[in-house]
Every structure is written in C-alpha cells, then in structure tokens.
Write a protein that holds these residues in place. Structure first.
Motif, PDB file in Angstrom:
ATOM      1  N   LYS A  54     -27.710  -2.525 -36.424  1.00  0.00           N
ATOM      2  CA  LYS A  54     -27.912  -3.861 -36.977  1.00  0.00           C
ATOM      3  C   LYS A  54     -29.103  -4.550 -36.302  1.00  0.00           C
ATOM      4  O   LYS A  54     -29.962  -5.124 -36.971  1.00  0.00           O
ATOM      5  N   GLN A  55     -29.133  -4.473 -34.970  1.00  0.00           N
ATOM      6  CA  GLN A  55     -30.244  -5.080 -34.223  1.00  0.00           C
ATOM      7  C   GLN A  55     -31.569  -4.430 -34.599  1.00  0.00           C
ATOM      8  O   GLN A  55     -32.577  -5.115 -34.786  1.00  0.00           O
ATOM      9  N   ASN A  57     -32.259  -2.936 -37.372  1.00  0.00           N
ATOM     10  CA  ASN A  57     -32.558  -3.352 -38.739  1.00  0.00           C
ATOM     11  C   ASN A  57     -33.154  -4.762 -38.755  1.00  0.00           C
ATOM     12  O   ASN A  57     -34.126  -5.024 -39.474  1.00  0.00           O
ATOM     13  N   GLU A  58     -32.576  -5.655 -37.954  1.00  0.00           N
ATOM     14  CA  GLU A  58     -33.094  -7.025 -37.889  1.00  0.00           C
ATOM     15  C   GLU A  58     -34.510  -7.045 -37.330  1.00  0.00           C
ATOM     16  O   GLU A  58     -35.367  -7.775 -37.834  1.00  0.00           O
ATOM     17  N   LYS A  59     -34.769  -6.224 -36.311  1.00  0.00           N
ATOM     18  CA  LYS A  59     -36.128  -6.133 -35.759  1.00  0.00           C
ATOM     19  C   LYS A  59     -37.104  -5.648 -36.829  1.00  0.00           C
ATOM     20  O   LYS A  59     -38.206  -6.179 -36.975  1.00  0.00           O
ATOM     21  N   HIS A  62     -37.766  -8.305 -39.304  1.00  0.00           N
ATOM     22  CA  HIS A  62     -38.668  -9.300 -38.730  1.00  0.00           C
ATOM     23  C   HIS A  62     -40.110  -8.790 -38.782  1.00  0.00           C
ATOM     24  O   HIS A  62     -41.024  -9.529 -39.162  1.00  0.00           O
TER      25      HIS A  62
END
Length: 124
Positions: A54-55, A57-59, A62
C-alpha cells in the motif's frame, strides 16, 4: 484373589486408557493452539506485506501525480510561450502598419507642401 487382581489390573488398564485419552486431548489442544498461533503469525505477515505494498503504491501514485503535474506545467509553459510569440508578432505587424501609415502620411504631407509651394511659386 484372582478377581481382586483382575479387578486391579482392569482398573489400572482403565486408568492407563483414561490417562492416554487425556494426554491425547491435551496434545490435540496444544496442536490446535500452535496452529492458531501460526495462523495469527501468517496473518500478521500478510497484513504487514499488504501495508508495505500500500505504501509503495501510494509513493508510486505520488510520483505519477508529480510527473503529470510537470507535464501539465510544461504544456502550460509552451502555450504561454506560443501566445507570447504570437502577441509579439502581432505587435511587430501593428508597428509595421503604423510606420507605413506614418510614412504614407509624411509623403502625403510632403506632397501637399510641394503643391502649396508650387501654387505659391505660380502666384509669384
């Protein structure tokens, strides 16, 4: 005496069987608890893995947003530069037109002055 001895052996055998049954139940409970613990550990690992994904993917999202914003900014910059160039060209053309008008007006004024001079000379 044989009956008493047989009864004692039977009681001992029943006691041993009961002891074995309790021990099996206890082992079964331990195995069950161990499997539950292993399942919980596996679930925790999976949750951790999901959080990391998840992290990540968020990076990536961004980064993608930044790339998109940069592209949009570049497109806007190019658009502004093109508009500025067009405006400059229009201004240059307007200057040329104005200069041509002024030149034409000067020529017309010079011709008028020449005619006035000629008329004045003819009068003399």
């Amino acid at each position: 005496m044989d009956k008493a001895r047989m009864k004692q052996e039977l009681d001992e055998k029943k006691l041993e069987e009961e002891k074995n049954r309790v021990e099996k139940m206890h082992l079964a409970e331990l195995n069950k608890a161990q499997k539950a613990k292993e399942t919980e550990i596996e679930k925790a690992k999976q949750i951790k893995e999901i959080e990391l994904l998840k992290q990540e993917n968020e990076k990536q999202m961004h980064k993608d947003k930044l790339v998109l914003a940069e592209k949009e900014l570049q497109a806007q910059k190019e658009k502004v530069e093109k508009l500025a160039k067009t405006d400059l060209e229009k201004t240059e053309k307007m200057k040329e037109v104005e200069l041509a008008k002024i030149k034409q007006m000067k020529e017309a004024e010079s011709e008028r002055i020449e005619k006035i001079k000629e008329v004045e000379l003819e009068k003399l």
